[in-house]
Design an enzyme around this catalytic site. Sequence first.
Site, PDB file in Angstrom:
ATOM      1  N   ARG A  26       0.838  -1.200   0.000  1.00 31.04           N
ATOM      2  CA  ARG A  26       0.000   0.000   0.000  1.00 31.04           C
ATOM      3  C   ARG A  26       0.877   1.256   0.000  1.00 31.04           C
ATOM      4  NH1 ARG A  26      -2.929   3.016   4.610  1.00 31.04           N
ATOM      5  NH2 ARG A  26      -4.417   4.205   3.399  1.00 31.04           N
ATOM      6  N   LYS A  46      -7.310 -17.660  12.865  1.00 34.15           N
ATOM      7  CA  LYS A  46      -8.653 -18.155  13.201  1.00 34.15           C
ATOM      8  C   LYS A  46      -8.674 -18.628  14.666  1.00 34.15           C
ATOM      9  CE  LYS A  46     -11.942 -20.925  10.511  1.00 34.15           C
ATOM     10  NZ  LYS A  46     -12.465 -19.818   9.707  1.00 34.15           N
ATOM     11  N   ALA A  55     -13.942 -27.578  11.301  1.00 37.31           N
ATOM     12  CA  ALA A  55     -13.473 -28.949  11.087  1.00 37.31           C
ATOM     13  C   ALA A  55     -14.643 -29.920  11.251  1.00 37.31           C
ATOM     14  CB  ALA A  55     -12.360 -29.286  12.065  1.00 37.31           C
ATOM     15  N   ASP A  71      -7.713 -21.368   5.698  1.00 38.34           N
ATOM     16  CA  ASP A  71      -7.818 -19.995   6.223  1.00 38.34           C
ATOM     17  C   ASP A  71      -7.531 -19.892   7.723  1.00 38.34           C
ATOM     18  OD1 ASP A  71     -10.130 -21.224   7.086  1.00 38.34           O
ATOM     19  OD2 ASP A  71     -11.416 -19.499   6.710  1.00 38.34           O
ATOM     20  N   ARG A  76      -7.058  -9.901   4.766  1.00 38.31           N
ATOM     21  CA  ARG A  76      -8.058  -9.229   3.939  1.00 38.31           C
ATOM     22  C   ARG A  76      -7.470  -7.940   3.395  1.00 38.31           C
ATOM     23  NH1 ARG A  76     -13.336 -10.140   7.472  1.00 38.31           N
ATOM     24  NH2 ARG A  76     -13.568 -12.263   6.711  1.00 38.31           N
ATOM     25  N   GLU A 138      -5.040 -17.698   3.513  1.00 33.39           N
ATOM     26  CA  GLU A 138      -6.035 -17.223   2.540  1.00 33.39           C
ATOM     27  C   GLU A 138      -6.056 -15.695   2.548  1.00 33.39           C
ATOM     28  OE1 GLU A 138     -10.341 -18.822   1.558  1.00 33.39           O
ATOM     29  OE2 GLU A 138     -10.481 -17.301   3.120  1.00 33.39           O
ATOM     30  N   ALA A 150     -20.445  -8.356   3.616  1.00 33.44           N
ATOM     31  CA  ALA A 150     -19.953  -9.623   4.199  1.00 33.44           C
ATOM     32  C   ALA A 150     -19.880  -9.531   5.721  1.00 33.44           C
ATOM     33  CB  ALA A 150     -18.589  -9.972   3.609  1.00 33.44           C
TER      34      ALA A 150
END
Length: 213
Positions: A26, A46, A55, A71, A76, A138, A150
């Site tokens: 950026r 996570k 799982a 992930d 993001r 991810e 989302a």
Amino acid sequence: MNHWDQFLGPYKQAVDELKIKLKSMRAEFELLDAHSPIEFVTGRVKPIASILDKANHKNIRLEEIETEMQDIAGMRIMCQFVDDIHVVVDRLRVRNDFRVIEERDYISHKKHSGYRSYHVVIEYPVQTIHGEKKILAEIQIRTLAMNFWATIEHSLNYKYRGQFPEEIRVRLQRAAEAAFRLDEEMSLIREEITEAQAFFTQKKEKHKKTNRK
Ligand code: 0O2
Ligand code: 0O2
């Protein structure tokens, strides 16, 4: 040290390193041009409860999560315009510090829920005291409008555990269409917006210089 701390250590390191690397992208874009295709970057490991839930839900055995759950390390990248997403993905593909192993284009092919985003799965080498460990991560690349939808849908999903009442389901569909139209409208006035942003950035820079004198 417990087993989970040991297992998640390299994922935590990967997220920390990737945050620095993607935020540097950026900064580099900002030096080049007034418009950066990257608005902001976030990352997380996570939580253990979510790993276990997923799982269980996807019938992944614990011995397999390293290869089957992509992930555990999640990044993001948020962009202003849909076209920016492709610029970012192109930059990710040519990097030498990780390898893109899979791409999922939920923008050309939105999910049934209305979800849109571009997912890139990478294999990332983490240097540890025991040597190199390659992990999967991810990277989700999306516009601010896609992210808004989302984020809201995700929290509702959490509340209703995927079983939305009909009225909410319909409203979420409509909201997804509205987010899609918002992206389209913004793309159509993109030139105007980027010119205005460039003007604003120049003005800010000038102001900074004057204050330094
Ligand atoms: P800046 O300079 O504010 O952009 P850490 O807490 O150390 O794990 P981080 O990066 O602080 O790491 O947290 P996280 O949750 O991964 O990322 C949050 C970053 O996203 C923060 O930036 C927020 O400012 C930025 N962010 C979140 N929502 C928005 C938004 O709607 N618009 C914009 N422009 N930025 C947002 P930083 O890292 O503090 O840096
Ligand atoms: P988190 O951390 O809670 O966001 P699956 O999990 O089966 O859908 P898969 O194969 O793991 O799919 O990968 P996919 O679909 O490429 O990526 C899953 C992630 O994408 C999810 O992670 C979400 O972050 C996001 N995602 C996918 N579909 C939707 C959706 O319909 N709504 C929202 N809000 N997000 C979505 P998790 O596992 O939910 O984890």
